[in-house]
Design a protein around this motif. Structure first.
Motif, PDB file in Angstrom:
ATOM      1  N   VAL A 138       0.832  -1.211   0.000  1.00  0.00           N
ATOM      2  CA  VAL A 138       0.000   0.000   0.000  1.00  0.00           C
ATOM      3  C   VAL A 138       0.861   1.253   0.000  1.00  0.00           C
ATOM      4  N   GLY A 139       0.309   2.330  -0.526  1.00  0.00           N
ATOM      5  CA  GLY A 139       0.917   3.643  -0.353  1.00  0.00           C
ATOM      6  C   GLY A 139       1.389   4.279  -1.634  1.00  0.00           C
ATOM      7  N   GLU A 140       1.764   3.481  -2.594  1.00  0.00           N
ATOM      8  CA  GLU A 140       2.269   4.016  -3.861  1.00  0.00           C
ATOM      9  C   GLU A 140       2.263   2.865  -4.866  1.00  0.00           C
ATOM     10  N   PRO A 141       2.430   3.179  -6.132  1.00  0.00           N
ATOM     11  CA  PRO A 141       2.490   2.092  -7.101  1.00  0.00           C
ATOM     12  C   PRO A 141       3.686   1.188  -6.780  1.00  0.00           C
ATOM     13  N   ILE A 142       3.481  -0.109  -6.793  1.00  0.00           N
ATOM     14  CA  ILE A 142       4.624  -1.009  -6.560  1.00  0.00           C
ATOM     15  C   ILE A 142       5.231  -1.374  -7.912  1.00  0.00           C
ATOM     16  N   HIS A 151       4.529   8.717   1.738  1.00  0.00           N
ATOM     17  CA  HIS A 151       3.932   9.864   2.437  1.00  0.00           C
ATOM     18  C   HIS A 151       3.505  10.912   1.418  1.00  0.00           C
ATOM     19  N   ARG A 152       2.284  11.391   1.586  1.00  0.00           N
ATOM     20  CA  ARG A 152       1.769  12.416   0.675  1.00  0.00           C
ATOM     21  C   ARG A 152       2.278  13.771   1.090  1.00  0.00           C
ATOM     22  N   ILE A 153       2.924  14.464   0.174  1.00  0.00           N
ATOM     23  CA  ILE A 153       3.441  15.798   0.483  1.00  0.00           C
ATOM     24  C   ILE A 153       3.110  16.724  -0.677  1.00  0.00           C
ATOM     25  N   GLY A 210      -7.541  12.343  -7.823  1.00  0.00           N
ATOM     26  CA  GLY A 210      -6.227  12.963  -7.975  1.00  0.00           C
ATOM     27  C   GLY A 210      -5.196  12.014  -8.567  1.00  0.00           C
ATOM     28  N   ASP A 211      -5.602  10.783  -8.872  1.00  0.00           N
ATOM     29  CA  ASP A 211      -4.679   9.807  -9.455  1.00  0.00           C
ATOM     30  C   ASP A 211      -4.985   9.570 -10.931  1.00  0.00           C
ATOM     31  N   GLY A 212      -3.927   9.249 -11.668  1.00  0.00           N
ATOM     32  CA  GLY A 212      -4.105   8.793 -13.034  1.00  0.00           C
ATOM     33  C   GLY A 212      -4.128   7.272 -13.037  1.00  0.00           C
ATOM     34  N   VAL A 260      -1.485  -8.730  -2.449  1.00  0.00           N
ATOM     35  CA  VAL A 260      -2.588  -7.828  -2.766  1.00  0.00           C
ATOM     36  C   VAL A 260      -2.050  -6.398  -2.801  1.00  0.00           C
ATOM     37  N   ASP A 261      -2.130  -5.803  -3.990  1.00  0.00           N
ATOM     38  CA  ASP A 261      -1.676  -4.419  -4.185  1.00  0.00           C
ATOM     39  C   ASP A 261      -2.915  -3.561  -3.972  1.00  0.00           C
ATOM     40  N   THR A 262      -2.988  -2.908  -2.821  1.00  0.00           N
ATOM     41  CA  THR A 262      -4.225  -2.248  -2.400  1.00  0.00           C
ATOM     42  C   THR A 262      -4.166  -0.758  -2.691  1.00  0.00           C
ATOM     43  N   TRP A 263      -5.033  -0.302  -3.574  1.00  0.00           N
ATOM     44  CA  TRP A 263      -5.079   1.137  -3.859  1.00  0.00           C
ATOM     45  C   TRP A 263      -6.202   1.789  -3.064  1.00  0.00           C
ATOM     46  N   TRP A 264      -5.848   2.854  -2.389  1.00  0.00           N
ATOM     47  CA  TRP A 264      -6.846   3.657  -1.657  1.00  0.00           C
ATOM     48  C   TRP A 264      -6.191   4.936  -1.171  1.00  0.00           C
ATOM     49  N   GLN A 265      -6.917   5.737  -0.408  1.00  0.00           N
ATOM     50  CA  GLN A 265      -6.445   7.057   0.028  1.00  0.00           C
ATOM     51  C   GLN A 265      -6.995   7.390   1.409  1.00  0.00           C
ATOM     52  N   THR A 266      -6.399   8.394   2.040  1.00  0.00           N
ATOM     53  CA  THR A 266      -6.919   8.886   3.318  1.00  0.00           C
ATOM     54  C   THR A 266      -8.415   9.171   3.172  1.00  0.00           C
ATOM     55  N   GLU A 267      -8.778   9.774   2.062  1.00  0.00           N
ATOM     56  CA  GLU A 267     -10.159  10.188   1.838  1.00  0.00           C
ATOM     57  C   GLU A 267     -11.111   9.003   1.655  1.00  0.00           C
ATOM     58  N   GLY A 325      -0.130   7.066 -10.606  1.00  0.00           N
ATOM     59  CA  GLY A 325       0.428   8.116  -9.740  1.00  0.00           C
ATOM     60  C   GLY A 325      -0.410   9.379  -9.777  1.00  0.00           C
ATOM     61  N   ARG A 326      -0.025  10.358  -8.961  1.00  0.00           N
ATOM     62  CA  ARG A 326      -0.800  11.572  -8.813  1.00  0.00           C
ATOM     63  C   ARG A 326      -0.735  12.413 -10.084  1.00  0.00           C
ATOM     64  N   VAL A 327      -1.853  13.041 -10.398  1.00  0.00           N
ATOM     65  CA  VAL A 327      -1.875  13.948 -11.540  1.00  0.00           C
ATOM     66  C   VAL A 327      -1.941  15.398 -11.068  1.00  0.00           C
TER      67      VAL A 327
HETATM   68  C1  WTA Z   1      -1.087   6.483  -3.713  1.00  0.00           C
HETATM   69  C2  WTA Z   1      -2.606   5.774   1.617  1.00  0.00           C
HETATM   70  C3  WTA Z   1      -0.658   3.043  -6.425  1.00  0.00           C
HETATM   71  C4  WTA Z   1      -2.077   7.172  -4.623  1.00  0.00           C
HETATM   72  C5  WTA Z   1      -3.540   4.570   1.793  1.00  0.00           C
HETATM   73  C6  WTA Z   1      -3.088   7.760  -3.657  1.00  0.00           C
HETATM   74  C7  WTA Z   1      -1.177   4.095  -4.458  1.00  0.00           C
HETATM   75  C8  WTA Z   1      -2.216   8.138  -2.488  1.00  0.00           C
HETATM   76  C9  WTA Z   1      -1.506   2.859  -3.857  1.00  0.00           C
HETATM   77  C10 WTA Z   1      -2.974   8.134  -1.188  1.00  0.00           C
HETATM   78  C11 WTA Z   1      -1.354   1.678  -4.649  1.00  0.00           C
HETATM   79  C12 WTA Z   1      -1.817   4.462  -2.420  1.00  0.00           C
HETATM   80  N1  WTA Z   1      -0.927   1.824  -5.931  1.00  0.00           N
HETATM   81  N2  WTA Z   1      -0.765   4.170  -5.730  1.00  0.00           N
HETATM   82  N3  WTA Z   1      -1.604   0.472  -4.170  1.00  0.00           N
HETATM   83  N4  WTA Z   1      -1.890   3.130  -2.603  1.00  0.00           N
HETATM   84  N5  WTA Z   1      -1.377   5.057  -3.533  1.00  0.00           N
HETATM   85  O1  WTA Z   1      -3.784   9.325   1.463  1.00  0.00           O
HETATM   86  O2  WTA Z   1      -1.426   8.190  -5.347  1.00  0.00           O
HETATM   87  O3  WTA Z   1      -1.531   8.502   2.288  1.00  0.00           O
HETATM   88  O4  WTA Z   1      -3.777   8.866  -4.172  1.00  0.00           O
HETATM   89  O5  WTA Z   1      -3.348   6.928   1.591  1.00  0.00           O
HETATM   90  O6  WTA Z   1      -1.170   7.157  -2.456  1.00  0.00           O
HETATM   91  O7  WTA Z   1      -2.107   8.335  -0.095  1.00  0.00           O
HETATM   92  P1  WTA Z   1      -2.678   8.345   1.375  1.00  0.00           P
END
Ligand code: WTA
Length: 640
Positions: A379-383, A519-521, A493-495, A403-410, A508-510
């Motif tokens: 989790v956290g970024e594209p692997i 970490h989101r900065i 906010g992601d492509g 499991v490559d889990t995509w999600w966000q704080t929101e 990744g972020r657009v």
């Molecule tokens: C990125 C973390 C690709 C994405 C849970 C997203 C990912 C931002 C993935 C959210 C993933 C998180 N593959 N990108 N599996 N997981 N991201 O809010 O750009 O700290 O918008 O939440 O991390 O970061 P946040």
């Protein structure tokens, strides 16, 4: 605990997905039946993504509950002695701590009474700034117990960042530690809080847990010790603490996150929907089985820790591990030592950690058994594919799904991910949307692109229970940030791209948000911090590919006095950023420039800077609107 909603085959997934789309209310209501309610809901969902007061999202309206009764009390009947939390300290020579559901319940009740004794009431905002110790989880749950709204601030943020967050939410109490152990370092926390509170008039009390036993200054009438306060409630015989009755849509917590503007937003999550969504996704994505040991290496200071160390796993009655330290202390085999020591079955970590450990070589892996592992998560970024393969082969021994889990704080919980053991994997693809999630890929004109083998910006077109409801104190900002770009849709906010089989890959972020070590900065935040330095006239910050961090921070800086000591100025700038935001936002590269590429209207052309930072020198794209092309030539020549 049994999970009647656990998906066990691809057919079951497709079936659940179809049902979740054709009748979302019926789908989620059936899942909600598996939770403990003080009163059931009148209406499953009402929503609006457009309109003046948008977004309006309400799940399980009219229902009453307390999330801690779902995370703790209801397990006391059959699972009182099941470990709820297992804590591994930074120093492997120190003893680990196991808290059963019964013990955790007792500790949460006791500390909830401490909060009450210190004047905390339902709806109050509580700032929590602690290291990764069991008391952090206890503090979070204690707030929820009495209906106080927690705002956890990650330990790597500076006094200024904490003060901004405390003031935005008008917190009246802070929970902290004297210090935190991280690797070879003891990091002071209380002194940072003391600095922050010089700017915060709303805070009346500070509760301090002693972890490092380093001397700290305690302010009269304001600061109290956690341990002393616990003794008081014990002496008062206040061992139980009835759970406050909360509305389904009462806020549970605020978590600040970076966006494209300079000011972090307080993302607000509410109670019932968040609980159901984190539990449902935890049980399904990781295929959790009763009695398994689940280890998420995230920090509770980030959303991953909220949703997948604390709330999701505990509501599912799982055994959730917490680790105080860092992956490379005392050596780069620490994760694997922990895995073997506790026979971890499910390991959920971040690509940046995998890449860092990969760089240390296989010596730290070769003597480890790792045979308890069944499921791996990222989790956290594209692997990237290389990290994926390394993780799959050397840690999962080619038998554990990743499991490559995509999600966000929101989003509150995982939206797009494989389901362990069910979904066919494809490295670097998050794969398929979970039930209830309706992704949409948008083209440049703002229209949804149908069909497969397409790419664009990622939106979600229907609400899910775990989504954010607002941004604290500024609902309009929530609408502008997430719902205005594509009317009728939540914009991530992601492509992303969708391959020929409908699998999603997040690219990744657009927007102007960087992802540094997961970490989101926001680039604007870093620029604001750099610009605070007296010698700085202007700066522009972009990301560049970094082997370990995923993205590094590249700062182009114009200084006033150009003939000074450049190294000293760089050091000062780094210190300024550390002071304003925290060490996590320190630029990796600083290049002093005489000018920045701007359009005739004065806008910085970041696209060009990004290309240069990436190492591109020839093909900088369309530069016809550039005011002074000579600036670009000079920046290229002097690239660091
Ligand atoms: C990125 C973390 C690709 C994405 C849970 C997203 C990912 C931002 C993935 C959210 C993933 C998180 N593959 N990108 N599996 N997981 N991201 O809010 O750009 O700290 O918008 O939440 O991390 O970061 P946040």
């Amino acid at each position: 605990m049994s999970y009647p909603y656990q998906i066990k085959s691809l057919d079951e997934y497709h079936d659940a997905y179809k049902k979740s789309i054709s009748d979302p209310a019926k789908f989620w209501a059936a899942i909600a039946e598996n939770f403990l309610w003080k009163k059931k809901w009148n209406n499953v969902l009402s929503w609006n993504f457009t309109g003046e007061n948008a977004p309006q999202i309400k799940w399980f309206e009219g229902a009453k509950l307390n999330i801690t009764e779902n995370c703790l009390d209801r397990h006391l009947k059959d699972s009182a002695d099941v470990p709820a939390l297992i804590w591994e300290p930074n120093d492997p020579k120190e003893n680990s701590v196991t808290l059963t559901y019964k013990q955790l319940h007792e500790k949460v009740c006791a500390f909830a009474n401490v909060l009450k004794n210190n004047g905390v009431k339902k709806g109050d905002r509580i700032c929590i700034y602690m290291g990764m110790i069991p008391e952090l989880a206890i503090a979070v749950l204690s707030c929820a117990r009495i209906g106080a709204i927690h705002s956890v601030v990650f330990g790597g943020f500076s006094a200024q960042s904490i003060a901004d967050r405390i003031n935005d939410a008008a917190c009246n109490l802070v929970i902290t530690c004297d210090g935190a152990h991280r690797g070879a370092k003891a990091i002071p926390l209380k002194p940072i809080i003391d600095d922050a509170l010089l700017q915060c008039t709303s805070v009346k009390k500070v509760i301090v847990y002693s972890r490092t036993h380093t001397p700290v200054a305690m302010m009269k009438d304001r600061d109290v010790w956690w341990e002393d306060e616990i003794k008081k409630v014990e002496a008062q015989g206040k061992t139980d603490c009835p759970a406050e009755e909360m509305d389904a849509e009462d806020p549970l917590f605020i978590l600040y996150t970076s966006g494209s503007t300079g000011k972090p937003k307080g993302v607000v999550h509410t109670t019932a929907g968040y609980m159901i969504y984190t539990t449902y996704t935890f049980v399904n994505v990781f295929n959790y089985q009763p009695d398994e040991i689940y280890f998420c290496t995230a920090d509770i200071g980030w959303v991953t820790g909220h949703s997948y160390i604390v709330y999701g796993p505990l509501a599912a009655g799982a055994t959730s591990m917490m680790f105080e330290g860092i992956p490379t202390y005392p050596d780069a085999g620490r994760f694997w030592d922990i895995t073997d020591k506790f026979k971890v079955n499910i390991l959920y970590t971040a690509p940046t950690a995998i890449r860092a450990l990969m760089a240390h070589g296989l010596d730290f892996v070769k003597d480890k058994k790792l045979d308890s592992l069944r499921v791996l998560g990222s989790v956290g970024e594209p692997i990237n594919e290389e990290a994926w393969q390394w993780f799959y082969k050397n840690i999962g021994k080619e038998k554990c799904p990743i499991v490559d889990t995509w999600w966000q704080t929101e989003t509150g919980g995982i939206l797009i991910s494989a389901i362990a053991g069910v979904t066919k994997l494809k490295p670097s693809y998050a794969t398929l949307p979970l039930p209830g999630i309706q992704p949409a890929i948008m083209d440049e004109k703002g229209n949804e692109i149908s069909g497969n083998d397409v790419s664009g910006n990622l939106c979600i077109k229907f609400p899910w229970p775990g989504m954010l409801r607002t941004t604290w104190g500024d609902h309009e900002r929530c609408r502008k940030t997430y719902f205005d770009a594509y009317p009728g849709y939540y914009f991530t906010g992601d492509g992303c791209l969708r391959d020929e089989n409908g699998y999603y890959r997040i690219t990744g972020r657009v927007d102007d948000v960087l992802n540094v070590s997961g970490h989101r900065i926001g680039t604007a935040e870093v620029e604001n911090a750099i610009n605070k330095h007296t010698n700085v006239v202007e700066s522009a910050v972009v990301g560049f590919p970094h082997d370990i961090k995923g993205q590094g921070i590249y700062a182009f800086v114009i200084t006033e006095k150009q003939n000074g000591d450049a190294e000293l100025t760089k050091k000062d700038i780094l210190e300024t950023v550390t002071r304003i935001i925290g060490p996590i936002a320190k630029p990796d590269k600083i290049q002093f420039v005489k000018g920045l590429p701007k359009t005739r209207s004065g806008k910085i052309m970041r696209r060009i800077l990004r290309k240069i930072a990436e190492g591109e020198t020839e093909n900088l794209g369309d530069i016809s609107t550039l005011l002074d092309p000579a600036v670009v030539e000079e920046i290229k020549r002097e690239k660091v």
